[in-house]
Design a protein around this motif. Structure first.
Motif, PDB file in Angstrom:
ATOM      1  N   GLY A  76      -5.567   7.779  -2.873  1.00  0.00           N
ATOM      2  CA  GLY A  76      -4.906   8.795  -2.065  1.00  0.00           C
ATOM      3  C   GLY A  76      -4.249   8.130  -0.878  1.00  0.00           C
ATOM      4  N   VAL A  77      -3.741   8.932   0.033  1.00  0.00           N
ATOM      5  CA  VAL A  77      -3.050   8.376   1.200  1.00  0.00           C
ATOM      6  C   VAL A  77      -3.999   7.486   2.005  1.00  0.00           C
ATOM      7  CG1 VAL A  77      -1.896   8.934   3.363  1.00  0.00           C
ATOM      8  CG2 VAL A  77      -1.484  10.322   1.327  1.00  0.00           C
ATOM      9  N   GLY A  78      -3.631   6.221   2.106  1.00  0.00           N
ATOM     10  CA  GLY A  78      -4.412   5.286   2.912  1.00  0.00           C
ATOM     11  C   GLY A  78      -5.808   5.005   2.395  1.00  0.00           C
ATOM     12  N   GLY A  89       4.869   3.214  -1.284  1.00  0.00           N
ATOM     13  CA  GLY A  89       5.923   3.147  -2.300  1.00  0.00           C
ATOM     14  C   GLY A  89       5.289   2.919  -3.657  1.00  0.00           C
ATOM     15  N   ASP A 115      -0.706   5.370   4.651  1.00  0.00           N
ATOM     16  CA  ASP A 115      -0.359   4.279   3.749  1.00  0.00           C
ATOM     17  C   ASP A 115       0.172   3.111   4.573  1.00  0.00           C
ATOM     18  OD1 ASP A 115      -1.008   5.565   1.387  1.00  0.00           O
ATOM     19  OD2 ASP A 115       0.999   6.413   1.132  1.00  0.00           O
ATOM     20  N   GLY A 175       0.785  -1.226   0.000  1.00  0.00           N
ATOM     21  CA  GLY A 175       0.000   0.000   0.000  1.00  0.00           C
ATOM     22  C   GLY A 175       0.814   1.271   0.000  1.00  0.00           C
TER      23      GLY A 175
END
Lengths: 62, 152
Positions: free
Chosen positions: B83-85, B66, B142, B64
């Motif tokens: 997006g992030v997470g 890199g 992430d 999730g």
């Protein structure tokens, strides 16, 4: 390969294909199925998508 | 009534057939698995009697952060990095309805910070399910490894 598309809020989403799925389908078929209807999208090389996600929330569609 | 395939302990293979449309698999006359006329697969496997097997209809294990990538999966066409997470799992073959059960899990780093949450968000649909990775109500993060299974 990746599929990038413009999200409704102006950001960028990245579709990462499942290797198993690509054994029997093309990237174009995947895009037709998984890109939201009406969204601008592009099929790109993996290297186009940055691996540094420090500013992931700031990615925009240009 | 059923068509029975029985591995008998004295006579070996014994077949008994009827027109019910159900198949029973027996060992020494005891039913160990059944496929009924509705297509339900039922099995014992230590349960004590045959019960319906509710299958994992899709699963995915992916990186999730890199370079986000699917490590392996079943019945998944792709994941969407929103997006992030924030991830979406897209099914290769749609679910019959949106009432499936979901479980997600993940970890933040290789050796530490296990037990981060990967929980479903948004509306379940037959074609996809959205997830958010976070610690309680904190902002999304992430995760190094993300896992999700879907049972129906």
């Amino acid at each position: 390969m990746r599929i990038i598309y413009e999200t409704s809020d102006g950001g960028v989403a990245v579709i990462v294909p499942a290797p198993e799925y690509l054994l029997t389908h093309t990237m174009e078929e995947l895009a037709a199925k998984d890109v939201p209807a009406g969204a601008n999208y592009e099929i790109v090389e993996d290297s186009v998508v940055p691996s540094d996600r420090a500013f992931r929330g700031a990615w925009t569609w240009a | 009534m059923a068509t029975i395939i029985n591995a008998d302990t004295s006579d070996g293979l014994k077949l008994t057939s009827d027109t019910s449309g159900q198949i029973d698999f027996q060992s020494a006359g005891s039913t160990k698995a059944t496929i009924d006329t509705s297509g339900n697969l039922k099995f014992d496997s230590g349960y004590g009697s045959v019960g319906t097997a509710y299958g994992c209809r899709a699963w995915v294990n992916f990186n999730g952060t890199g370079t986000v990538a699917i490590r392996d999966s079943g019945n998944v066409s792709s994941i969407t990095d929103r997006g992030v997470g924030q991830y979406t799992v897209n099914f290769a073959t749609n679910m019959p309805d949106a009432d499936y059960a979901v479980h997600g899990s993940g970890k933040l780093a290789d050796a530490t910070n296990y037990g981060r949450q990967l929980y479903p968000t948004g509306t379940f649909t037959t074609s996809s399910c959205q997830f958010t990775a976070a610690i309680s109500t904190a902002s999304p993060v992430d995760l190094l490894h993300c896992c999700a299974i879907f049972t129906r």
